[in-house]
Design a protein around this motif. Structure first.
Motif, PDB file in Angstrom:
ATOM      1  N   GLY A  64       0.787  -1.290  -0.064  1.00  0.00           N
ATOM      2  CA  GLY A  64      -0.193   0.030  -0.015  1.00  0.00           C
ATOM      3  C   GLY A  64       0.798   1.366   0.054  1.00  0.00           C
ATOM      4  O   GLY A  64       0.509   2.308  -0.690  1.00  0.00           O
ATOM      5  N   SER A  65       1.923   1.151   0.755  1.00  0.00           N
ATOM      6  CA  SER A  65       2.864   2.228   0.857  1.00  0.00           C
ATOM      7  C   SER A  65       3.563   2.596  -0.654  1.00  0.00           C
ATOM      8  O   SER A  65       3.750   3.877  -0.940  1.00  0.00           O
ATOM      9  CB  SER A  65       3.938   2.377   1.915  1.00  0.00           C
ATOM     10  N   LEU A  66       3.818   1.545  -1.053  1.00  0.00           N
ATOM     11  CA  LEU A  66       4.489   1.839  -2.468  1.00  0.00           C
ATOM     12  C   LEU A  66       3.637   2.391  -3.543  1.00  0.00           C
ATOM     13  O   LEU A  66       3.805   3.100  -4.235  1.00  0.00           O
ATOM     14  CB  LEU A  66       5.090   0.101  -2.857  1.00  0.00           C
ATOM     15  N   LYS A  67       2.292   1.760  -3.511  1.00  0.00           N
ATOM     16  CA  LYS A  67       1.405   2.159  -4.291  1.00  0.00           C
ATOM     17  C   LYS A  67       1.006   3.541  -4.226  1.00  0.00           C
ATOM     18  O   LYS A  67       1.061   4.527  -5.297  1.00  0.00           O
ATOM     19  CB  LYS A  67       0.072   1.520  -4.352  1.00  0.00           C
ATOM     20  N   SER A  68       1.083   4.174  -2.908  1.00  0.00           N
ATOM     21  CA  SER A  68       0.929   5.657  -2.502  1.00  0.00           C
ATOM     22  C   SER A  68       2.173   6.321  -3.107  1.00  0.00           C
ATOM     23  O   SER A  68       1.939   7.267  -3.865  1.00  0.00           O
ATOM     24  CB  SER A  68       0.834   5.838  -1.298  1.00  0.00           C
ATOM     25  N   SER A  69       3.475   5.834  -2.912  1.00  0.00           N
ATOM     26  CA  SER A  69       4.628   6.537  -3.545  1.00  0.00           C
ATOM     27  C   SER A  69       4.378   6.568  -5.181  1.00  0.00           C
ATOM     28  O   SER A  69       4.880   7.780  -5.566  1.00  0.00           O
ATOM     29  CB  SER A  69       5.572   5.662  -3.078  1.00  0.00           C
ATOM     30  N   LEU A  70       3.842   5.401  -5.797  1.00  0.00           N
ATOM     31  CA  LEU A  70       4.080   5.612  -7.319  1.00  0.00           C
ATOM     32  C   LEU A  70       2.893   6.637  -7.377  1.00  0.00           C
ATOM     33  O   LEU A  70       3.269   7.363  -8.498  1.00  0.00           O
ATOM     34  CB  LEU A  70       3.609   4.143  -7.637  1.00  0.00           C
ATOM     35  N   THR A  71       2.036   6.707  -7.111  1.00  0.00           N
ATOM     36  CA  THR A  71       0.872   7.739  -7.269  1.00  0.00           C
ATOM     37  C   THR A  71       1.476   9.016  -7.127  1.00  0.00           C
ATOM     38  O   THR A  71       1.199  10.025  -7.953  1.00  0.00           O
ATOM     39  CB  THR A  71      -0.206   7.728  -6.473  1.00  0.00           C
ATOM     40  N   GLU A  72       2.064   9.338  -5.921  1.00  0.00           N
ATOM     41  CA  GLU A  72       2.751  10.451  -5.709  1.00  0.00           C
ATOM     42  C   GLU A  72       3.775  10.784  -6.801  1.00  0.00           C
ATOM     43  O   GLU A  72       3.896  12.123  -7.164  1.00  0.00           O
ATOM     44  CB  GLU A  72       3.134  10.330  -4.398  1.00  0.00           C
ATOM     45  N   TYR A  73       4.733   9.969  -7.128  1.00  0.00           N
ATOM     46  CA  TYR A  73       5.759  10.108  -8.185  1.00  0.00           C
ATOM     47  C   TYR A  73       5.227  10.413  -9.567  1.00  0.00           C
ATOM     48  O   TYR A  73       5.969  11.141 -10.254  1.00  0.00           O
ATOM     49  CB  TYR A  73       7.068   9.238  -7.892  1.00  0.00           C
ATOM     50  N   ASP A  74       4.282   9.643  -9.747  1.00  0.00           N
ATOM     51  CA  ASP A  74       3.622   9.865 -11.133  1.00  0.00           C
ATOM     52  C   ASP A  74       3.314  11.174 -11.256  1.00  0.00           C
ATOM     53  O   ASP A  74       3.167  11.997 -12.286  1.00  0.00           O
ATOM     54  CB  ASP A  74       2.361   9.008 -11.172  1.00  0.00           C
ATOM     55  N   GLY A  75       2.845  11.802  -9.997  1.00  0.00           N
ATOM     56  CA  GLY A  75       2.069  13.319 -10.111  1.00  0.00           C
ATOM     57  C   GLY A  75       3.401  14.226 -10.434  1.00  0.00           C
ATOM     58  O   GLY A  75       3.304  15.011 -11.006  1.00  0.00           O
ATOM     59  N   TYR A  76       4.586  14.058  -9.733  1.00  0.00           N
ATOM     60  CA  TYR A  76       5.781  14.825  -9.858  1.00  0.00           C
ATOM     61  C   TYR A  76       6.345  14.770 -11.280  1.00  0.00           C
ATOM     62  O   TYR A  76       6.526  15.662 -11.833  1.00  0.00           O
ATOM     63  CB  TYR A  76       6.809  14.195  -8.920  1.00  0.00           C
ATOM     64  N   ALA A  77       6.137  13.481 -11.921  1.00  0.00           N
ATOM     65  CA  ALA A  77       6.772  13.115 -13.332  1.00  0.00           C
ATOM     66  C   ALA A  77       5.853  13.999 -14.125  1.00  0.00           C
ATOM     67  O   ALA A  77       6.165  14.692 -15.144  1.00  0.00           O
ATOM     68  CB  ALA A  77       6.604  12.037 -13.521  1.00  0.00           C
ATOM     69  N   MET A  78       4.281  14.015 -14.003  1.00  0.00           N
ATOM     70  CA  MET A  78       3.645  14.730 -14.936  1.00  0.00           C
ATOM     71  C   MET A  78       3.854  16.333 -14.699  1.00  0.00           C
ATOM     72  O   MET A  78       3.615  17.074 -15.778  1.00  0.00           O
ATOM     73  CB  MET A  78       2.132  14.561 -14.393  1.00  0.00           C
ATOM     74  N   GLN A  79       4.146  16.865 -13.406  1.00  0.00           N
ATOM     75  CA  GLN A  79       4.237  18.287 -13.170  1.00  0.00           C
ATOM     76  C   GLN A  79       5.720  18.642 -13.984  1.00  0.00           C
ATOM     77  O   GLN A  79       5.679  19.528 -14.686  1.00  0.00           O
ATOM     78  CB  GLN A  79       4.514  18.643 -11.718  1.00  0.00           C
ATOM     79  N   ALA A  80       6.682  17.659 -13.864  1.00  0.00           N
ATOM     80  CA  ALA A  80       8.111  17.855 -14.331  1.00  0.00           C
ATOM     81  C   ALA A  80       7.919  18.219 -15.997  1.00  0.00           C
ATOM     82  O   ALA A  80       8.530  18.930 -16.449  1.00  0.00           O
ATOM     83  CB  ALA A  80       8.968  16.971 -13.994  1.00  0.00           C
ATOM     84  N   LEU A  81       7.215  17.239 -16.503  1.00  0.00           N
ATOM     85  CA  LEU A  81       6.772  17.232 -17.895  1.00  0.00           C
ATOM     86  C   LEU A  81       5.942  18.439 -18.396  1.00  0.00           C
ATOM     87  O   LEU A  81       6.265  19.085 -19.388  1.00  0.00           O
ATOM     88  CB  LEU A  81       5.923  15.943 -18.290  1.00  0.00           C
ATOM     89  N   ASP A  82       5.195  18.810 -17.502  1.00  0.00           N
ATOM     90  CA  ASP A  82       4.387  20.087 -17.829  1.00  0.00           C
ATOM     91  C   ASP A  82       5.298  21.213 -17.910  1.00  0.00           C
ATOM     92  O   ASP A  82       5.245  22.172 -18.643  1.00  0.00           O
ATOM     93  CB  ASP A  82       3.346  20.168 -16.871  1.00  0.00           C
ATOM     94  N   LYS A  83       6.324  21.120 -17.002  1.00  0.00           N
ATOM     95  CA  LYS A  83       7.156  22.547 -17.051  1.00  0.00           C
ATOM     96  C   LYS A  83       8.178  22.228 -17.982  1.00  0.00           C
ATOM     97  O   LYS A  83       8.988  23.285 -17.710  1.00  0.00           O
ATOM     98  CB  LYS A  83       7.776  22.470 -15.585  1.00  0.00           C
ATOM     99  N   GLY A  84       8.255  21.247 -18.630  1.00  0.00           N
ATOM    100  CA  GLY A  84       9.359  20.905 -19.805  1.00  0.00           C
ATOM    101  C   GLY A  84      10.531  20.650 -19.095  1.00  0.00           C
ATOM    102  O   GLY A  84      11.751  20.727 -19.829  1.00  0.00           O
ATOM    103  N   ASP A  85      10.800  20.164 -17.831  1.00  0.00           N
ATOM    104  CA  ASP A  85      11.949  19.862 -17.276  1.00  0.00           C
ATOM    105  C   ASP A  85      12.007  18.350 -17.357  1.00  0.00           C
ATOM    106  O   ASP A  85      11.901  17.407 -16.600  1.00  0.00           O
ATOM    107  CB  ASP A  85      11.779  20.305 -15.762  1.00  0.00           C
ATOM    108  N   ASP A  86      12.733  17.907 -18.425  1.00  0.00           N
ATOM    109  CA  ASP A  86      12.808  16.593 -18.884  1.00  0.00           C
ATOM    110  C   ASP A  86      14.042  15.989 -18.007  1.00  0.00           C
ATOM    111  O   ASP A  86      13.674  14.697 -17.688  1.00  0.00           O
ATOM    112  CB  ASP A  86      13.215  16.523 -20.542  1.00  0.00           C
TER     113      ASP A  86
END
Length: 230
Positions: A64-86
């Motif tokens: 459960g903790s790992l799934k929460s972390s994955l959801t969290e980091y998926d959001g971070y990745a999307m934000q980085a992509l949105d900002k163009g920070d490849d």
């Protein structure tokens, strides 16, 4: 089969019979010990089950903790992509890949614990049910054993009473026979005494001239001469 082979077979047969006799005589004690062993085994199984449940819960919690972390980091990745920070997005993606690998391992571990838990739960439940039935049967056997021993004791007492009564009757018959023999002897002695007394009394009466003692030889000869002369 040679004679020695037959002797060896007979010895093995005797040993087997002796062993079976010991087992039969100690059957209830052996049953009690086997039940105690089964109880101990069941307690150990329950302890093992408790440990597996704890590990499964920890694995589930980690999943459960790992799934929460994955959801969290998926959001971070999307934000980085949105900002163009490849560059940041790639770093986050690597983090996500590591989390996914770890998640696969933890999910496999959790599933393994869950499978073991389910199997052990069934085993424990079945063992408890079998042990309960066994204890009930042993209680029944013990009660039957007590009743049969009581019946055997009563039968033995009745057998002893019957034997004693038979012996007493035989003694009584022997006593009656002896008493009858003594009574017959007493009667014979009495008759003999009376006969002796009568003979003695007759002799005394004859000697006293009170009763006729019967004709003597001289009297008979005189009577014959007189009869001839007449």
């Amino acid at each position: 089969m040679s004679i020695w082979a037959k002797v060896a077979t007979a010895i093995r047969g005797g040993a087997s019979e002796a062993g079976e006799a010991i087992v039969d005589n100690q059957a209830l004690r052996i049953l009690d010990q086997e039940i105690r062993d089964a109880d101990n085994g069941l307690s150990k199984s329950k302890g093992a089950l408790t440990g597996i449940i704890a590990k499964r819960k920890l694995a589930d919690k980690k999943v459960g903790s790992l799934k929460s972390s994955l959801t969290e980091y998926d959001g971070y990745a999307m934000q980085a992509l949105d900002k163009g920070d490849d560059s940041l997005a790639v770093e986050i993606a690597e983090k996500i890949a590591g989390l996914e690998t770890e998640l696969l391992g933890e999910e496999g571990l959790a599933k393994s614990f869950a499978d073991s838990e389910g199997q052990l739960r069934k085993t424990v439940a079945q063992t408890e049910a079998n042990l309960k039935r066994l204890k009930q049967q042993v209680d029944t056997v013990k009660a039957t054993e007590v009743v049969q021993k009581s019946q055997a004791a009563v039968a033995a007492r009745h057998s002893g009473v019957g034997s004693s009564m038979g012996s007493a009757l035989e003694s009584l018959e022997r006593l009656k026979t002896k008493q009858a023999e003594r009574a017959a002897k007493f009667e014979a002695a009495s008759e003999l005494a009376e006969s002796t007394e009568e003979v003695s009394l007759d002799a005394k009466l004859k000697a006293a001239g009170i009763v006729d003692g019967g004709a003597s030889g001289g009297d008979v000869l005189a009577r014959l001469k007189a009869k001839r002369g007449g």
